[in-house]
Design an enzyme around this catalytic site. Structure first.
Site, PDB file in Angstrom:
ATOM      1  N   GLU A 158       0.897  -1.086  -0.012  1.00  0.00           N
ATOM      2  CA  GLU A 158       0.103  -0.014   0.013  1.00  0.00           C
ATOM      3  C   GLU A 158       0.979   1.160   0.044  1.00  0.00           C
ATOM      4  OE1 GLU A 158      -4.256  -1.468   1.690  1.00  0.00           O
ATOM      5  OE2 GLU A 158      -2.793  -0.608   3.247  1.00  0.00           O
ATOM      6  N   CYS A 200      -1.606   6.457  10.163  1.00  0.00           N
ATOM      7  CA  CYS A 200      -0.511   5.987  10.927  1.00  0.00           C
ATOM      8  C   CYS A 200      -0.803   4.752  11.536  1.00  0.00           C
ATOM      9  CB  CYS A 200       0.231   6.998  11.855  1.00  0.00           C
ATOM     10  SG  CYS A 200       1.563   6.242  12.681  1.00  0.00           S
TER      11      CYS A 200
END
Length: 364
Positions: free
Chosen positions: A107, A351
Site C-alpha cells: 500500500e 499511521c
C-alpha cells in the site's frame, strides 16, 4: 566489470530474471552504457524518458537507436505496479493497493497538504519489527522491495497527478516495513528520486523514519545526503517502549539515544521523534515530563500522533483534551511539539493502519 544484475544485498530481495531499470542510479546507468559500447550522455536521455516524460515502455525512447533499445529490453524490465484498489478519503487522501510482479501486494498513500502533495512509500512486503499497535506487521515479513519497486510507487502516483498538472513535492518513507532493514535499496531509492535527472525531489523534502535499528543509524549519519530523519519513539522508558515496540529489547533507549546523539553531532540536523499516544499507556503528563527529560539536550521536534484504530489491536485513542494537555506540557518544558493532522483514517490509510492485504472495499 559492471553487470546488469546488481549483486543481491540480502536474502529478502526477490530473484527476478531482469533488474528493474528504475533500480539503477544515474552513475550505474552510465557505467552500464560504457560497458555496452555506448556513450555516457545516453544516461541523461534515458533518465529523461523515465522520470521527466514518464514513458511506459523502452520502445517510446525514440532518440535512442533501435539497437540500444533492444539491448535495454534484453537486460532490464520497466517495473509496473498494478493498481488493484484505489480509495479516496473524505479529506482527499488517496490510498493505493498495488500488486507487484510476483503477486504480493503493498500500500502507498498520497496525502494532500496546503504546501503540496506528499507520498508515503512502502519499503517491504510486510514487516518483522512486531510493533504491537501496527497493522503492517501482522503477517510478518515476506520480502524486501527493490529500489525500482519503491521508485515505481512514486512514479505511479505522479502519473495520477499528471492528469491535473500537479506534482509530488514530498516523500515520507513511513509506509509498510522498516526502511533500515532494507537499507541499501532505500539508499538507492533516495538517490534516484533526488537526482536532477531523476524525479528531482529535494533531499530536504524527503523524510525517512526508523523504529530504531541502531547500526543503521550510525551508517545513515555517514551518508552525504540531507534527508530528514525521524525516529518512532512512542515511550521514554524501556518498560513501556518494549511493550509497544519489541525492537527495544534488542536496542534499548539508552543505546538509541547514543546513536541519535552521534547522528546529530555528525550531521547537525534536527531529529523528529514520532510519539503515538495510546490511551492509558503512555499519554499521562508524567510521560510527557519523562519524554522532555530524555530529549532535552537534542535539537529535535516531537510529532504527537493520535493512535489509529486497528481491529486486531486493543489500543484506544487518547481523548483530544488529553492530547492537547500533553502537547502543552512538552512546550512548557521547552520541547518543540505539534500534533499530527490525522489523514485518511476513514480508509485505513493513517499511521499504523497500512497492511499488505487486499480488502473487500469499493474502488472509488
Amino acid at each position: 566489470m559492471i553487470t546488469t544484475q546488481k549483486k543481491k544485498k540480502n536474502r529478502f530481495l526477490p530473484d527476478f530474471d531482469k533488474q528493474s531499470i528504475y533500480s539503477l542510479r544515474y552513475e550505474e546507468m552510465q557505467d552500464w552504457l560504457v560497458e555496452h559500447g555506448q556513450q555516457k550522455f545516453r544516461a541523461k536521455q534515458i533518465f529523461q524518458w523515465l522520470y521527466e516524460k514518464r514513458v511506459d515502455s523502452i520502445d517510446e525512447m525514440t532518440n535512442l537507436s533501435k539497437d540500444l533499445r533492444e539491448v535495454l529490453k534484453d537486460n532490464f524490465t520497466m517495473t509496473t505496479l498494478e493498481t488493484v484498489v484505489k480509495q479516496e478519503s473524505r479529506d482527499g487522501t488517496i490510498k493505493f493497493l498495488f500488486e507487484l510482479q510476483d503477486g504480493y501486494t503493498i500500500e502507498t498513500v498520497l496525502m494532500r497538504h496546503e504546501y503540496g502533495n506528499s507520498v508515503c512509500v512502502t519499503t517491504q512486503v510486510g514487516c518483522r519489527i512486531g510493533c504491537t499497535f501496527c497493522a503492517s506487521t501482522l503477517g510478518g515479513l515476506k520480502r524486501n522491495l527493490e529500489a525500482g519497486e519503491i521508485v515505481s510507487q512514486v512514479l505511479t502516483v505522479q502519473k495520477v497527478l499528471d492528469a491535473t498538472d500537479e506534482r509530488v513535492s514530498q516523500i515520507v518513507i513511513m509506509g509498510i516495513g522498516e526502511p533500515f532493514e532494507n537499507y541499501d535499496e532505500m539508499m538507492d531509492f533516495l538517490k534516484i528520486v533526488n537526482y536532477d535527472n531523476g524525479l528531482n525531489i529535494g533531499a530536504r523534502h524527503i523524510t525517512v523514519s526508523t523504529s530504531g535499528i541502531i547500526p543503521r543509524i550510525y551508517d545513515f549519519a555517514e551518508e552525504d545526503i540531507q534527508i530528514n530523519f525521524a525516529v518512532s519513539l512512542h515511550a521514554a522508558n524501556d518498560e513501556i517502549r518494549s511493550k509497544l515496540m519489541p525492537i527495544n529489547r534488542a536496542y534499548s533507549i539508552d543505546k538509541l539515544m547514543e546513536a541519535i546523539q552521534y547522528y546529530q553531532e555528525k550531521t547537525n540536523r534536527r531529529i523528529t521523534f514520532e510519539y503515538g499516544l495510546f490511551g492509558g499507556v503512555n499519554d499521562q503528563l508524567t510521560h510527557a515530563r519523562e519524554l522532555a527529560h530524555l530529549i532535552q539536550n537534542l535539537n529535535c521536534h516531537v510529532n504527537l500522533i493520535p493512535v489509529n484504530h486497528v481491529p486486531e489491536r486493543n489500543y484506544v485513542k487518547t481523548p483530544k483534551e488529553d492530547i492537547f494537555k500533553f502537547e502543552k506540557e512538552l512546550k512548557r518544558l521547552g520541547i518543540n511539539a505539534t500534533i499530527r493532522r490525522e489523514q485518511g483514517s476513514d480508509i485505513d490509510a493513517a499511521c499504523g493502519q497500512l497492511r499488505a492485504k487486499e480488502r473487500q472495499v469499493e474502488t472509488r
